[in-house]
Design a protein around this motif. Structure first.
Motif, short mmCIF file in Angstrom:
data_model
loop_
_atom_site.label_atom_id
_atom_site.label_comp_id
_atom_site.label_asym_id
_atom_site.label_seq_id
_atom_site.Cartn_x
_atom_site.Cartn_y
_atom_site.Cartn_z
N GLY A 139 0.76 -1.24 0.00
CA GLY A 139 0.00 0.00 0.00
C GLY A 139 0.79 1.29 0.00
N ALA A 140 2.11 1.22 -0.15
CA ALA A 140 2.89 2.46 -0.23
C ALA A 140 2.42 3.28 -1.43
N GLU A 141 2.20 4.57 -1.22
CA GLU A 141 1.73 5.43 -2.31
C GLU A 141 2.88 5.87 -3.20
N ARG A 142 4.05 6.04 -2.58
CA ARG A 142 5.22 6.49 -3.34
C ARG A 142 6.42 5.67 -2.87
N VAL A 143 7.24 5.20 -3.84
CA VAL A 143 8.40 4.37 -3.53
C VAL A 143 9.62 4.96 -4.21
N ILE A 144 10.69 5.14 -3.44
CA ILE A 144 11.94 5.75 -3.94
C ILE A 144 13.06 4.73 -3.83
N ALA A 145 13.92 4.69 -4.84
CA ALA A 145 15.01 3.72 -4.87
C ALA A 145 16.36 4.43 -4.97
N THR A 146 17.34 3.95 -4.18
CA THR A 146 18.72 4.41 -4.34
C THR A 146 19.59 3.22 -4.72
#
Length: 320
Positions: A156-163
């Motif tokens: 359910g995460a609305e926004r996902v950021i990757a490094t």
């Protein structure tokens, strides 16, 4: 029976004969079909893991897919020492076996279990993710990090950021569910600016697979957050270093909660419950995995260079 056996402390496992497991009360016997190589498995085989390691001789492998004596196809976790997952047969407590969906193949389930579990446990039991929140995965270009992005979205995460450092893989993550990517460059100013921009926009949970300098840079940028809600930083792996320097000012600048996620702070029962959810999710959700398979008979030659990225799965042929 045939198995991957560590015969002396410090030696790599070899393919050979090992004693047949004999059932004890409360256990089931599993004819193994697939067992994935994990960092836990490799480190534990050396005797250097913080958990209790069996004394040689023992069979390596902490989990796998197989069939019980009644034919039920299952995932199993933590066989009773000295038995392990990389063998023709193993024994495990009945509570540490769960049925798996028939629509997903053995290799996929074996490969997914560890990375999927690590992120799902971290998000559900440690970070207590709330649907609609933003998750940043620090170190998303490895197998575990890539799966973590997909699990976060599934939960359910609305926004996902990757490094990550591997730019080619990082770019590909947009198609696999990432909303934004941040290259871990050697330019400190550029990295800090990119991290601060995302924290200012809003990050609720960090899943950290790197620790060391990348985590230190990330933590230093958390003071850009405007939210008054706590930032949950969950440390899972240490691929970039075992330690970091944490200035006291970081802890004063934001409501920061640093948590670990592993077998030392998550009950086996919770792990099994979540793996059960993961296995069922695999039947309806396509998790992107880079997997290579080899017969268990090649364990001796492949072990030194065997990789967890892509995920290596050893398959076990039914004995003649």
């Amino acid at each position: 029976m045939k198995a991957a056996v560590v015969r002396e402390v410090g030696q790599d496992p070899v393919y050979g004969e090992f004693e047949e497991p004999v059932l004890r009360e409360g256990e089931v016997r599993v004819a193994v079909t697939a067992s994935a190589l994990t960092n836990f498995t490799k480190v534990r085989a050396t005797g250097r893991h913080f958990s209790v390691a069996p004394r040689p001789p023992f069979v390596v492998g902490i989990d796998g897919i197989g069939r019980m004596d009644d034919g039920c196809r299952v995932y199993f976790l933590f066989p009773r020492a000295p038995f392990g997952g990389m063998a023709e047969r193993t024994v495990v407590a009945s509570a540490q076996c769960i049925p798996v969906p028939d629509t997903v193949d053995d290799v996929t389930l074996a490969a997914l279990a560890d990375p999927g579990m690590s992120s799902w446990v971290a998000l559900e039991t440690r970070a207590e993710l709330v649907p609609g929140e933003t998750v940043l995965v620090n170190g998303a270009t490895g197998t575990a990090g890539r799966v973590a992005l997909q699990v976060a979205r599934h939960l359910g995460a609305e926004r996902v950021i990757a490094t990550g450092r591997d730019r080619a893989v990082l770019d590909s993550l947009i198609a696999q569910g990432a909303d934004a990517i941040i290259p871990l460059t050697d330019d400190p100013g550029r990295l800090t600016a990119a991290l601060r921009e995302e924290f200012e926009r809003g990050v609720d949970v960090v899943l950290d697979y790197l620790w060391g300098p990348p985590a230190q840079s990330l933590l230093a940028a958390t003071n850009a957050r405007k939210s008054r809600s706590p930032l949950r930083f969950v440390q899972i792996g240490s691929a970039a270093g075992a330690e970091l320097a944490l200035p006291g000012s970081v802890l004063k600048a934001t409501d920061l909660r640093i948590l670990g996620s592993g077998i030392g702070n998550v009950a086996v029962g919770d792990i099994m419950r979540i793996i059960g959810k993961l296995m069922q999710a695999a039947a309806t959700t396509e998790f992107f995995l880079d997997v290579q398979t080899h017969p268990l008979s090649r364990i001796g030659e492949l072990w030194p260079a065997a990789s967890v990225t892509p995920r290596t799965v050893f398959t076990v042929e039914a004995p003649a």
